[in-house]
Each structure stands twice: as C-alpha cells, then as structure tokens.
Scaffold this active site. Sequence first.
Site, PDB file in Angstrom:
ATOM      1  N   ARG A  49      34.860  36.866  26.067  1.00 23.08           N
ATOM      2  CA  ARG A  49      33.618  36.087  26.103  1.00 23.08           C
ATOM      3  C   ARG A  49      33.103  35.970  27.530  1.00 23.08           C
ATOM      4  O   ARG A  49      33.883  35.942  28.479  1.00 23.08           O
ATOM      5  CB  ARG A  49      33.861  34.686  25.548  1.00 23.08           C
ATOM      6  CG  ARG A  49      34.477  34.671  24.167  1.00 23.08           C
ATOM      7  CD  ARG A  49      34.953  33.265  23.826  1.00 23.08           C
ATOM      8  NE  ARG A  49      35.677  33.230  22.560  1.00 23.08           N
ATOM      9  CZ  ARG A  49      36.314  32.167  22.094  1.00 23.08           C
ATOM     10  NH1 ARG A  49      36.319  31.044  22.796  1.00 23.08           N
ATOM     11  NH2 ARG A  49      36.944  32.212  20.931  1.00 23.08           N
ATOM     12  N   ASP A  51      30.367  33.403  29.799  1.00 25.23           N
ATOM     13  CA  ASP A  51      29.779  32.068  29.712  1.00 25.23           C
ATOM     14  C   ASP A  51      28.258  32.119  29.815  1.00 25.23           C
ATOM     15  O   ASP A  51      27.665  33.165  30.086  1.00 25.23           O
ATOM     16  CB  ASP A  51      30.335  31.194  30.838  1.00 25.23           C
ATOM     17  CG  ASP A  51      31.842  31.025  30.743  1.00 25.23           C
ATOM     18  OD1 ASP A  51      32.339  30.847  29.620  1.00 25.23           O
ATOM     19  OD2 ASP A  51      32.510  31.058  31.792  1.00 25.23           O
ATOM     20  N   TYR A 109      35.471  42.214  37.391  1.00 24.61           N
ATOM     21  CA  TYR A 109      34.325  41.325  37.553  1.00 24.61           C
ATOM     22  C   TYR A 109      33.775  41.437  38.969  1.00 24.61           C
ATOM     23  O   TYR A 109      34.543  41.591  39.928  1.00 24.61           O
ATOM     24  CB  TYR A 109      34.733  39.867  37.309  1.00 24.61           C
ATOM     25  CG  TYR A 109      34.798  39.467  35.866  1.00 24.61           C
ATOM     26  CD1 TYR A 109      33.677  38.960  35.203  1.00 24.61           C
ATOM     27  CD2 TYR A 109      35.983  39.578  35.139  1.00 24.61           C
ATOM     28  CE1 TYR A 109      33.744  38.578  33.870  1.00 24.61           C
ATOM     29  CE2 TYR A 109      36.054  39.206  33.808  1.00 24.61           C
ATOM     30  CZ  TYR A 109      34.929  38.700  33.179  1.00 24.61           C
ATOM     31  OH  TYR A 109      34.986  38.331  31.863  1.00 24.61           O
ATOM     32  N   ARG A 195      35.238  32.230  38.417  1.00 25.70           N
ATOM     33  CA  ARG A 195      34.340  31.308  39.113  1.00 25.70           C
ATOM     34  C   ARG A 195      35.100  30.271  39.929  1.00 25.70           C
ATOM     35  O   ARG A 195      34.657  29.873  41.007  1.00 25.70           O
ATOM     36  CB  ARG A 195      33.400  30.643  38.105  1.00 25.70           C
ATOM     37  CG  ARG A 195      32.374  31.616  37.521  1.00 25.70           C
ATOM     38  CD  ARG A 195      31.609  31.016  36.363  1.00 25.70           C
ATOM     39  NE  ARG A 195      30.878  29.836  36.764  1.00 25.70           N
ATOM     40  CZ  ARG A 195      30.279  29.008  35.905  1.00 25.70           C
ATOM     41  NH1 ARG A 195      30.358  29.234  34.600  1.00 25.70           N
ATOM     42  NH2 ARG A 195      29.615  27.958  36.337  1.00 25.70           N
TER      43      ARG A 195
END
Length: 245
Positions: A49, A51, A109, A195
């Site tokens: 997933r 966000d 990422y 994050r």
Amino acid sequence: MRIKCIVAYDGTLFHGWQIQPNVRSVQEEIQKALKNITGENIVIHSSGRTDAHVHAHNQVFHFDSDKNLPEKQWQRALNHFLPADIYIKDSCFVNEDFHSRYSVKEKEYHYILSTNTYSPFDRHYIYQYPYGQLDLKIMQEAAQIFIGEHDFASYCVYDQYGNTIRTLYDFTISEEDGVFTFVLKGNGFRRYMVRHIVGGVIQVGAHRKSIAFLQDLLDSKGAKKCLFKAEPEGLYLEHVYYEED
C-alpha cells in the site's frame, strides 16, 4: 489467467492505494476499470500500500480473470477506462505461483526534497523544505546506521500482528542545485517507515538532532518512537523487484 501489471500514478488526489469508505483510492479506480472490461468484480492484489498523496512510478499488482484477452491488450483496455492520474505501463501473463506482494524480493523508494525558493508548481511532487539549508554530509553519515537488518519498530506504525524487522540494503542521499534525493532499497517497508527514517535524517541535517539520537531510537526497538515524519508529497514508490528482474 493471472495478469501482472505495472502502474504509475499521481497520488495527489488519492487517499492512498487501498480501498476505503467515502474516499478516492487507486485500487478502487483500477477495479472499476476491470469491471468495465470483464463485467466481474475483480479484486486486485498489490505489492503493498501507499499512503495518501504518495506517488508511484512502478507499482505492481496482479489479478485473475477468465476474460480471453492478449496480455498487452489488458494494458490498453485498462488505460481506456482509467482516469488521467493513473497509467498502466505494462501487462503480462504470469504463473499462478506469482504474487505481487509475497513474491517481492526488493522495493525501492525515492524521497525528493527541495531547499530552493517555494514553487507552487512543485507543491504536490516535492517536499519544499522551508527551514533553511541542510547538511548533506552529516545526513549521508546518518543514513548508514539504518543499513542492514534491524527492528524498525521505532520508525514505523506498530501493531501486535506485524513483524517490524526489515533489511535495508542501501540508503543514499544526493543533492543537485538544492534538490535532495533520498533513495532507500530494502526487502520491505512498514507503514510510514520511509517517511519516519527520512524525517529523522532531516532533523540531523538541520543540526537539530544528532546521529546518536537516531541510533538510540533504532536500538530501542519501539520503546522510543521517532516523532519526525516527512511530508507525503515527496515520496515515490520507484520500483518493485522480483526474482526474474
């Protein structure tokens, strides 16, 4: 047949990947497109997933269907029904033992941050850091403490059913003309993990926190929590790697 797709999306107007009541999601838009093609309520399975407001260049999902279409026709058919902020980049047939999530070997990422003058055109795609300059060298040093296998409970959302042990293979930070690119590669990432790690490293780059502070959080294995979470707009799921890649 089992069909694997690679999808890019602009996360600005989405409340994330996963279907949720009364909000727009990437998964729901793709499943609506599949229903238009097949007439069936097909559930798609993603590599993971993302966000709200997070973007993807190469997210991966798969689904099963009895619809008799050539493998590349799925790409064209889906794009015909999808909104402009989602684009299927490829589609192919895979074996039934392939799973978009469980077959993953590595994820990558990217996080993009700018210390330049604010630009309204970049506000959805780059975190525009408003607090001055950042120390690249010390951030690169801080990144090294996260490489390897660790319990990242202090840097992610924890629940009693989730394993927070992950392996970070590489973590690099570069800068060009005031734009910083954080690249993290690992075998998996828990919710908000990227994050929180980037947010903590930014604090070190701003000389507000020390590398030892980040190390202490990591070593605490969740007893202490990182309270610094980078904004979602700068985050991109860049690539998902499988055995055949």
